[in-house]
Design an enzyme around this catalytic site. Sequence first.
Site, PDB file in Angstrom:
ATOM      1  N   ASP A 241      31.999 -50.608 -89.606  1.00 37.72           N
ATOM      2  CA  ASP A 241      31.197 -50.888 -88.411  1.00 37.72           C
ATOM      3  C   ASP A 241      31.717 -50.079 -87.220  1.00 37.72           C
ATOM      4  O   ASP A 241      32.915 -49.815 -87.121  1.00 37.72           O
ATOM      5  CB  ASP A 241      31.280 -52.394 -88.107  1.00 37.72           C
ATOM      6  CG  ASP A 241      30.098 -52.870 -87.271  1.00 37.72           C
ATOM      7  OD1 ASP A 241      29.212 -52.050 -86.964  1.00 37.72           O
ATOM      8  OD2 ASP A 241      30.073 -54.057 -86.920  1.00 37.72           O
TER       9      ASP A 241
ATOM     10  N   HIS B  13      27.292 -41.636 -87.113  1.00 36.31           N
ATOM     11  CA  HIS B  13      27.180 -41.798 -88.569  1.00 36.31           C
ATOM     12  C   HIS B  13      27.759 -40.578 -89.287  1.00 36.31           C
ATOM     13  O   HIS B  13      28.390 -40.710 -90.339  1.00 36.31           O
ATOM     14  CB  HIS B  13      25.725 -42.037 -88.971  1.00 36.31           C
ATOM     15  CG  HIS B  13      25.179 -43.355 -88.468  1.00 36.31           C
ATOM     16  ND1 HIS B  13      25.839 -44.551 -88.658  1.00 36.31           N
ATOM     17  CD2 HIS B  13      24.050 -43.671 -87.781  1.00 36.31           C
ATOM     18  CE1 HIS B  13      25.131 -45.538 -88.123  1.00 36.31           C
ATOM     19  NE2 HIS B  13      24.050 -45.033 -87.574  1.00 36.31           N
TER      20      HIS B  13
ATOM     21  N   LEU C  81      40.030 -43.810-109.294  1.00 37.53           N
ATOM     22  CA  LEU C  81      39.359 -44.778-108.414  1.00 37.53           C
ATOM     23  C   LEU C  81      37.883 -44.975-108.808  1.00 37.53           C
ATOM     24  O   LEU C  81      37.212 -44.014-109.161  1.00 37.53           O
ATOM     25  CB  LEU C  81      39.434 -44.201-106.990  1.00 37.53           C
ATOM     26  CG  LEU C  81      38.696 -44.961-105.891  1.00 37.53           C
ATOM     27  CD1 LEU C  81      39.400 -46.272-105.588  1.00 37.53           C
ATOM     28  CD2 LEU C  81      38.631 -44.108-104.622  1.00 37.53           C
TER      29      LEU C  81
HETATM   30  C1  FPP Z   1      27.586 -49.500 -89.013  1.00 38.30           C
HETATM   31  O1  FPP Z   1      27.839 -48.972 -87.728  1.00 38.30           O
HETATM   32  C2  FPP Z   1      27.348 -48.413 -89.956  1.00 38.30           C
HETATM   33  C3  FPP Z   1      26.246 -48.275 -90.757  1.00 38.30           C
HETATM   34  C4  FPP Z   1      25.125 -49.233 -90.809  1.00 38.30           C
HETATM   35  C5  FPP Z   1      26.092 -47.118 -91.619  1.00 38.30           C
HETATM   36  C6  FPP Z   1      27.359 -46.748 -92.324  1.00 38.30           C
HETATM   37  C7  FPP Z   1      27.175 -45.458 -92.976  1.00 38.30           C
HETATM   38  C8  FPP Z   1      28.095 -44.487 -92.982  1.00 38.30           C
HETATM   39  C9  FPP Z   1      29.457 -44.581 -92.434  1.00 38.30           C
HETATM   40  C10 FPP Z   1      27.784 -43.275 -93.717  1.00 38.30           C
HETATM   41  C11 FPP Z   1      28.414 -43.441 -95.063  1.00 38.30           C
HETATM   42  C12 FPP Z   1      27.753 -42.650 -96.061  1.00 38.30           C
HETATM   43  C13 FPP Z   1      27.973 -42.789 -97.379  1.00 38.30           C
HETATM   44  C14 FPP Z   1      27.245 -41.914 -98.310  1.00 38.30           C
HETATM   45  C15 FPP Z   1      28.893 -43.795 -97.948  1.00 38.30           C
HETATM   46  P1  FPP Z   1      26.819 -49.326 -86.561  1.00 38.30           P
HETATM   47  O2  FPP Z   1      25.747 -48.287 -86.538  1.00 38.30           O
HETATM   48  O3  FPP Z   1      26.333 -50.726 -86.760  1.00 38.30           O
HETATM   49  O4  FPP Z   1      27.733 -49.209 -85.307  1.00 38.30           O
HETATM   50  P2  FPP Z   1      27.620 -50.071 -83.967  1.00 38.30           P
HETATM   51  O5  FPP Z   1      27.961 -51.486 -84.345  1.00 38.30           O
HETATM   52  O6  FPP Z   1      28.651 -49.453 -83.097  1.00 38.30           O
HETATM   53  O7  FPP Z   1      26.225 -49.912 -83.450  1.00 38.30           O
END
Ligand code: FPP
Length: 253
Positions: free
Chosen positions: A22, A39, A133
């Site tokens: 997150d 992201h 892994l």
């Molecule tokens: C939450 O942060 C993150 C997500 C919903 C997306 C997570 C995806 C990635 C890290 C890319 C990973 C890719 C692969 C292929 C594994 P948020 O957007 O909710 O952040 P915020 O709480 O600060 O708004």
Amino acid sequence: MSDDELNPLMATNPRHIAIIMDGNGRWAQKRFMPRAFGHQAGVKAVRKIVEYCALQKVEVLTLFAFSSENWRRPEDEVSMLMGLFLATLQTEINKLDRNNIRLRFIGDRSAFSESLQSKMAEGEAQTQGNDALTLVIAANYGGRWDMCQACQQILDKMATGGLPQQAITEELIAQHLSTTDLPEPDLYIRTGGEQRVSNFMLWQLAYTEMYFTPTLWPDFDEQSLEAAIVSFKSRQRRFGHTGEQILNKSVTL
Ligand code: FPP
């Protein structure tokens, strides 16, 4: 007296680490950049953490990439995330394979585009023989969805007469969850400062140690993971037993 003698369960490494990544959006906003930038930085953090887990001989790493509820995000963010997943799979599958890492997906993939679904299937097939892994990506996953699909499978077996009602046990339910062949998570980590489970592996987290950190996911690095593992190793896992039973080694866990 060694750590092991003081606390027989203290010195074990986690076999399975499950992470809610997150904070990508806030990381980008702090830099006056669009959420997409966060992201993309999140993918770089994923690479670091996967490499570190492989190095530390963690058996399973589960990453919550997209929840069943994330479809509620603005359409342009959802489509950006779908594009990012596809592009990441296109560049990473061969690297994972070369590093003997097995790729697995859990979640309802029927909602994804054909191209994404076929890349997911290709990644699983190409890496299925790997035994370092196991990297599990939870995509369109929800803990409630997982329990529902397990119930549906069990009810199908009952309806066709293959399964009597008395056969329903915790083990049977666990065998029908999407994580059936994986150990339950030992350590659950959530970055970004929120302290909740958000419909992640609800059944599987029953005895998992929880670790919450304010670090935003793109900033979560090897040292951050090491700190979480150190915290995990300082805890006594009792699984319902007393501390004395654990210390006397009078029970097997
Ligand atoms: C939450 O942060 C993150 C997500 C919903 C997306 C997570 C995806 C990635 C890290 C890319 C990973 C890719 C692969 C292929 C594994 P948020 O957007 O909710 O952040 P915020 O709480 O600060 O708004």
